[in-house]
Design a protein around this motif. Sequence first.
Motif, PDB file in Angstrom:
ATOM      1  N   HIS A   1       0.816  -1.219   0.000  1.00 37.14           N
ATOM      2  CA  HIS A   1       0.000   0.000   0.000  1.00 37.14           C
ATOM      3  C   HIS A   1       0.848   1.267   0.000  1.00 37.14           C
ATOM      4  N   GLN A   2       1.984   1.234   0.673  1.00 37.36           N
ATOM      5  CA  GLN A   2       2.761   2.453   0.898  1.00 37.36           C
ATOM      6  C   GLN A   2       3.306   3.063  -0.388  1.00 37.36           C
ATOM      7  N   ARG A   3       3.462   2.259  -1.437  1.00 39.28           N
ATOM      8  CA  ARG A   3       4.082   2.793  -2.655  1.00 39.28           C
ATOM      9  C   ARG A   3       3.069   3.277  -3.698  1.00 39.28           C
ATOM     10  N   PHE A   4       1.787   3.229  -3.368  1.00 40.07           N
ATOM     11  CA  PHE A   4       0.752   3.633  -4.335  1.00 40.07           C
ATOM     12  C   PHE A   4       0.325   5.087  -4.102  1.00 40.07           C
ATOM     13  N   ARG A   5       0.075   5.769  -5.211  1.00 38.14           N
ATOM     14  CA  ARG A   5      -0.449   7.132  -5.150  1.00 38.14           C
ATOM     15  C   ARG A   5      -1.584   7.261  -6.174  1.00 38.14           C
ATOM     16  N   VAL A   6      -2.749   7.742  -5.742  1.00 39.40           N
ATOM     17  CA  VAL A   6      -3.882   7.960  -6.641  1.00 39.40           C
ATOM     18  C   VAL A   6      -3.774   9.384  -7.190  1.00 39.40           C
ATOM     19  N   ILE A   7      -3.552   9.502  -8.508  1.00 37.64           N
ATOM     20  CA  ILE A   7      -3.494  10.813  -9.168  1.00 37.64           C
ATOM     21  C   ILE A   7      -4.374  10.723 -10.421  1.00 37.64           C
ATOM     22  N   PRO A   8      -5.636  11.153 -10.343  1.00 36.64           N
ATOM     23  CA  PRO A   8      -6.513  11.056 -11.526  1.00 36.64           C
ATOM     24  C   PRO A   8      -5.945  11.851 -12.695  1.00 36.64           C
ATOM     25  N   PRO A   9      -6.075  11.339 -13.914  1.00 31.90           N
ATOM     26  CA  PRO A   9      -5.538  12.060 -15.075  1.00 31.90           C
ATOM     27  C   PRO A   9      -6.365  13.298 -15.393  1.00 31.90           C
ATOM     28  N   GLY A  10      -5.795  14.161 -16.201  1.00 26.27           N
ATOM     29  CA  GLY A  10      -6.521  15.342 -16.629  1.00 26.27           C
ATOM     30  C   GLY A  10      -7.201  15.104 -17.962  1.00 26.27           C
ATOM     31  N   THR A  11      -7.895  16.121 -18.414  1.00 24.89           N
ATOM     32  CA  THR A  11      -8.441  16.105 -19.767  1.00 24.89           C
ATOM     33  C   THR A  11      -8.118  17.440 -20.416  1.00 24.89           C
ATOM     34  N   ASN A  12      -7.977  17.428 -21.712  1.00 29.37           N
ATOM     35  CA  ASN A  12      -7.583  18.615 -22.455  1.00 29.37           C
ATOM     36  C   ASN A  12      -8.818  19.472 -22.725  1.00 29.37           C
ATOM     37  N   THR A  13      -9.037  20.488 -21.872  1.00 32.53           N
ATOM     38  CA  THR A  13     -10.247  21.295 -21.987  1.00 32.53           C
ATOM     39  C   THR A  13     -10.186  22.262 -23.168  1.00 32.53           C
ATOM     40  N   THR A  14      -9.026  22.352 -23.827  1.00 30.56           N
ATOM     41  CA  THR A  14      -9.005  23.127 -25.076  1.00 30.56           C
ATOM     42  C   THR A  14      -9.624  22.318 -26.205  1.00 30.56           C
ATOM     43  N   ARG A  15      -9.654  20.996 -26.070  1.00 28.15           N
ATOM     44  CA  ARG A  15     -10.298  20.139 -27.071  1.00 28.15           C
ATOM     45  C   ARG A  15     -11.725  19.798 -26.673  1.00 28.15           C
ATOM     46  N   PHE A  16     -11.905  19.426 -25.391  1.00 27.55           N
ATOM     47  CA  PHE A  16     -13.208  18.963 -24.921  1.00 27.55           C
ATOM     48  C   PHE A  16     -13.873  20.083 -24.133  1.00 27.55           C
TER      49      PHE A  16
ATOM     50  N   ALA B   1     -17.980  14.692 -19.596  1.00 28.09           N
ATOM     51  CA  ALA B   1     -18.305  15.705 -18.586  1.00 28.09           C
ATOM     52  C   ALA B   1     -17.742  17.067 -18.976  1.00 28.09           C
ATOM     53  N   ALA B   2     -16.520  17.080 -19.536  1.00 23.85           N
ATOM     54  CA  ALA B   2     -15.904  18.338 -19.969  1.00 23.85           C
ATOM     55  C   ALA B   2     -16.643  18.953 -21.147  1.00 23.85           C
ATOM     56  N   SER B   3     -17.435  18.147 -21.832  1.00 21.81           N
ATOM     57  CA  SER B   3     -18.209  18.624 -22.983  1.00 21.81           C
ATOM     58  C   SER B   3     -19.642  18.987 -22.608  1.00 21.81           C
ATOM     59  N   GLY B   4     -19.946  18.939 -21.301  1.00 15.79           N
ATOM     60  CA  GLY B   4     -21.301  19.257 -20.866  1.00 15.79           C
ATOM     61  C   GLY B   4     -22.303  18.183 -21.207  1.00 15.79           C
ATOM     62  N   LEU B   5     -21.848  16.941 -21.247  1.00 11.20           N
ATOM     63  CA  LEU B   5     -22.711  15.821 -21.647  1.00 11.20           C
ATOM     64  C   LEU B   5     -22.832  14.827 -20.488  1.00 11.20           C
ATOM     65  N   PRO B   6     -24.010  14.665 -19.881  1.00 12.51           N
ATOM     66  CA  PRO B   6     -24.180  13.655 -18.819  1.00 12.51           C
ATOM     67  C   PRO B   6     -23.890  12.244 -19.349  1.00 12.51           C
ATOM     68  N   PHE B   7     -23.638  11.324 -18.415  1.00 10.02           N
ATOM     69  CA  PHE B   7     -23.232   9.984 -18.834  1.00 10.02           C
ATOM     70  C   PHE B   7     -23.857   8.893 -17.976  1.00 10.02           C
ATOM     71  N   VAL B   8     -23.835   7.675 -18.545  1.00  7.51           N
ATOM     72  CA  VAL B   8     -24.156   6.437 -17.828  1.00  7.51           C
ATOM     73  C   VAL B   8     -22.911   5.565 -17.893  1.00  7.51           C
TER      74      VAL B   8
ATOM     75  N   HIS C   1     -11.303  18.708 -10.518  1.00  5.01           N
ATOM     76  CA  HIS C   1     -10.644  17.431 -10.224  1.00  5.01           C
ATOM     77  C   HIS C   1      -9.810  16.845 -11.364  1.00  5.01           C
ATOM     78  N   TYR C   2     -10.125  17.198 -12.617  1.00  9.37           N
ATOM     79  CA  TYR C   2      -9.524  16.458 -13.731  1.00  9.37           C
ATOM     80  C   TYR C   2      -8.861  17.379 -14.754  1.00  9.37           C
ATOM     81  N   ASN C   3      -8.055  18.308 -14.275  1.00  8.99           N
ATOM     82  CA  ASN C   3      -7.306  19.149 -15.203  1.00  8.99           C
ATOM     83  C   ASN C   3      -5.828  18.795 -15.123  1.00  8.99           C
ATOM     84  N   TRP C   4      -5.130  18.952 -16.237  1.00 14.39           N
ATOM     85  CA  TRP C   4      -3.727  18.531 -16.300  1.00 14.39           C
ATOM     86  C   TRP C   4      -2.804  19.317 -15.376  1.00 14.39           C
TER      87      TRP C   4
END
Length: 725
Positions: free
Chosen positions: A217-232, A370-377, A433-436
């Motif tokens: 456990h000690q060597r793990f780090r949770v870092i969510p990836p970003g998304t390119n908001t200039t594209r999406f 989500a970055a495109s303003g589109l809800p999801f399932v 939460h999800y920017n680069w």
Amino acid sequence: MSAPGERPIYILMISMHGLIRSENLELGRDADTGGQITYVVELARALSKHPLVEKVDLLTRRIDDDSLPLDYSIPEEQLEHNARIIRLPCGPKRYLRKESLWPHLDQMVDQCLHFLRNQGGRLPDLLHTHYADAGYVGQQLSLLLGIPQVHTGHSLGHPKRERLLASGRKAATIERQFNFERRIAAEESVLEHASMIITSTQQEIDEQYSLYRHFDHQRFRVIPPGTNTTRFSPPGRRKISQELQESIDRFFSAPDKPLILTICRPEVRKNLKGLIAAFGESEELQQQANLLIIAGTRDDIRDLEESQQQVMQELLLDIDRYDLWGKVAIPKHVSQEDIPELYRLAARRRGVFVNAALTEPFGLTLIEAAASGLPFVAPDDGGPRDIVHNCRSGLLANTLDSSAIADALKEVLADKKRWRTWAKNGLAGIKRHYNWPAHVNTYMKQVRHVLRRDRKRWRRQLVITLDSGKSYMPLVNSALISDIDNTLLGDKRSLRQLVSWLKEHKGKFAFGIATGRPIDSAVAILKQWQVPIPEVLISSVGSEIHYGARLIPDTGWANHIRHKWRREALQEAMKDFPGLTLQAAENQREFKLSYIVDPGKMLPIEEINRRLRDQQLFAQLIYSHNEFLDLLPIRASKGHAIRYLAYKWGVPVRHFLVAGDSGNDHEMLVGDTLGVVVGNHSEELDKLRGMEQVYFAQGQYAAGILEGIAHYHFDEIKPIPVGER
């Protein structure tokens, strides 16, 4: 700005498989070109913009294939002013799926060493590897160069194999297709070695990595990836391409309906069959919306890989079965530039994005939606749970149940007010939460901690400290390295011929030995057979390096391999294993424990290794001739010693002709070295037959070496100017 006294770092990223280029990513072209490709390219770009990053190199495989664009054969491509894609040769020139890359990864290690040497001596401060294949390559480089390794698995062999077995697939069949045994072994080894493991979600740690023996456990780090908001980004005032819109709407009899959008590769795991069932079995959903499926690109389904063909054929059959013509679109060609537009089109029509995968470690398309303003399932599994929690812009569903998918889609589409709330929530959640920039700031904070913590442990300086009077190594362009027993020695007549050849070519290349014998024994037996003392002596199965007749020790190598070596504790632990007898004292060394083996009583090597590591004891176990077992430091071996010499002295690995006869020669024979297996070899080396640059000689002992010299035209290797090494 950089903190006072902090030098910007050089990060070397490695991602072996798939199709990687700076622009127009062909995501979905095949099973290996998906979210990982987007992640590594965007991460390299984002890291290069951080003030504490000097440069980023993204290493991948060079591909020269007539069926693919020329982009993938270009050796170097600029990403940003201080970030590059570097493509190195590895295996055949043609494109290979990731499961077929394993036999060629040792060559990639050698190619990486050669690349780094040619950079003028600036070693990376950090290696970041992606997926198990790159993890294997990065671990070898980390061990050879003393550079910390950070790893991102993206997907893991253990859970995937378990899912396939649970679905009824036979173990032997999936092993042939996916090479799980090798993959999982590499993942275990990387987990044990890496300084830090980066995941996108906590679920990956708790439910996937926890299946591995070396889980910590000690060597793990949770870092969510970003998304390119200039594209999406959400629909704006700019009109969506009329041409693109028409290319989609031509499939629909009522194109103005809300749009259900899915984007995935045509794989069984992505569950397109379940999505079609959800849509096809719900008359209400068909009245509410159209369904747009982006499943990669194709010219002809019959040209796809067999598994993708099957998915696409079943998809078309199910569309026909439910009579969904005019309600479903599956366009053949959609470029990556079109993908953001399709999210915006679905958002403008107040539609919904759906990820119907059976399991989802993260879900990059969900944050793009989500970055495109589109809800999801999305699946009620893994990464989507975190994304729904952070963005509050969609619903989770049991994607194993097609009716549950349909119910969730209908719920999203039913309430316009809530739809608008979710669209706004998604935009805010992505920003938070999800920017680069946020991803990279967290990443660099963790990396600086790793580098500070490991600075002393990883301190290394591969600097030439020997003057040319002590060894030919600083002067030569190539080297002939041979095992002693049953390779160099064994036939006096052919040995005399080889010694004569060595004297005739003295000074043009270095002559060396690589043996399991300790140095004193090696020198004694060479003198007994009247062999000149070599320029370099690799002894005790790669745990010691000496130079010339004065036997000058390479102290840098000794310091390098000392990492995690606890000799006394290992010797004590080995007393508990049956079938092993400690060899005589003269065969024991500071960095080598040697045993005589009773094959009928000895436990499998894997079991011995597992029990030692359970006690936090680390060693390489080298079994040879069905008679001997040697324990070495994890950084020591004949192969690692040769690659260390190649880097240290600037001699290309491909200019090392290496000759051997047994299992403890295996590692130095594979990769970019010119391997020669003498005719009297043991059966342990038969598995190398057919490998590139491993020549099986007919001649035995020294005659086999001479045959290998002729085969490779070794005496015709041209000098490389020192400045170009």
